[in-house]
Design an enzyme around this catalytic site. Structure first.
Site, mmCIF file in Angstrom:
data_model
loop_
_atom_site.group_PDB
_atom_site.id
_atom_site.type_symbol
_atom_site.label_atom_id
_atom_site.label_comp_id
_atom_site.label_asym_id
_atom_site.label_seq_id
_atom_site.Cartn_x
_atom_site.Cartn_y
_atom_site.Cartn_z
ATOM 1 N N PRO A 1 0.787 -1.234 0.022
ATOM 2 C CA PRO A 1 -0.111 -0.121 0.238
ATOM 3 C C PRO A 1 1.026 1.116 0.130
ATOM 4 C CG PRO A 1 0.076 -1.069 2.139
ATOM 5 C CD PRO A 1 0.776 -1.785 1.278
ATOM 6 N N MET A 2 0.367 2.001 -0.839
ATOM 7 C CA MET A 2 1.137 3.169 -1.054
ATOM 8 C C MET A 2 0.447 4.597 -1.294
ATOM 9 S SD MET A 2 4.255 1.932 -3.544
ATOM 10 C CE MET A 2 3.563 0.913 -4.366
ATOM 11 N N ALA A 3 0.405 5.698 -0.216
ATOM 12 C CA ALA A 3 -0.518 6.611 -0.346
ATOM 13 C C ALA A 3 -0.279 7.109 -1.646
ATOM 14 C CB ALA A 3 -0.280 7.417 0.730
ATOM 15 N N GLN B 1 -5.942 -1.360 3.450
ATOM 16 C CA GLN B 1 -5.193 -0.794 4.654
ATOM 17 C C GLN B 1 -5.698 0.189 5.298
ATOM 18 O OE1 GLN B 1 -0.918 0.764 5.011
ATOM 19 N NE2 GLN B 1 -0.522 -1.189 5.363
ATOM 20 N N CYS C 1 3.887 2.904 8.890
ATOM 21 C CA CYS C 1 4.264 4.210 8.144
ATOM 22 C C CYS C 1 5.006 5.005 9.226
ATOM 23 C CB CYS C 1 3.028 4.670 7.739
ATOM 24 S SG CYS C 1 3.266 6.170 6.559
ATOM 25 N N LYS D 1 0.731 -4.532 9.525
ATOM 26 C CA LYS D 1 2.111 -4.142 9.006
ATOM 27 C C LYS D 1 2.815 -3.388 9.994
ATOM 28 C CE LYS D 1 3.916 -0.994 5.551
ATOM 29 N NZ LYS D 1 3.795 0.171 4.851
#
Length: 168
Positions: A10-12, A65, A96, A137
């Site tokens: 997951p990447m914003a 997520q 994060c 995560k």
């Protein structure tokens, strides 16, 4: 899934629906939504819920997520996501390191707050009601807590997590 898996992290601002579908077409075994704010979902922000939508034919298995710092927001978000989006799983972000995420008490900073992290995990498990798996995560370590220390302090919860996986 075969093991090991190739998963799209997951990447914003990156893992939107078209990108996930491209990655699936090139062999990703599982894809994740962009990080979705539990507070935004709690307060019924349609834009945030919109980033979690997916095409089950082109993106499964698909995991949403979530990030946040309030167990009650995680509970509501898990219920809403499970019922309205119907992903293949929910992942809780305790990893994060982005300044804007940790500044609001979310992401990696939660690894140093075991009590709150446990409450968040328990809220998500309650919210999904055993309908989909829940994962977390984490980072290799943060200020006071290594990944191993964190896992040791929540090791009684995997039984709950395992019980949240449908057995059909």
């Amino acid at each position: 899934l075969k093991k090991p898996i190739i998963a799209l992290a997951p990447m914003a601002g990156i893992t939107d629906q078209p990108f996930r579908q491209i990655c699936k077409s090139y062999g990703a075994d599982a894809v994740y939504s962009e990080m979705a704010s539990t507070s935004a979902i709690f307060f019924n922000k349609k834009k945030t819920l919109g980033i979690t939508r997916f095409n089950s034919q082109k993106e499964s298995p698909y995991i949403v997520q979530l990030f946040g710092d309030k167990p009650e927001h995680f509970l509501v978000a898990a219920k809403v996501i499970t019922k309205q989006i119907r992903p293949d799983g929910i992942d809780i972000n305790f990893g994060c390191p982005a300044r804007k995420i940790i500044a609001c008490g979310s992401g990696a900073v939660l690894m140093d707050n075991i009590k709150l992290a446990r409450e968040i995990i328990e809220a998500v498990l309650e919210g999904v009601q055993g309908k989909i798996p829940v994962s977390i995560k984490i980072r290799a370590g943060v200020k006071k807590t290594t990944a191993l220390d964190f896992v040791k302090k929540i090791k009684d919860l995997p039984t709950l997590i395992r019980s949240s996986i449908p057995q059909d």
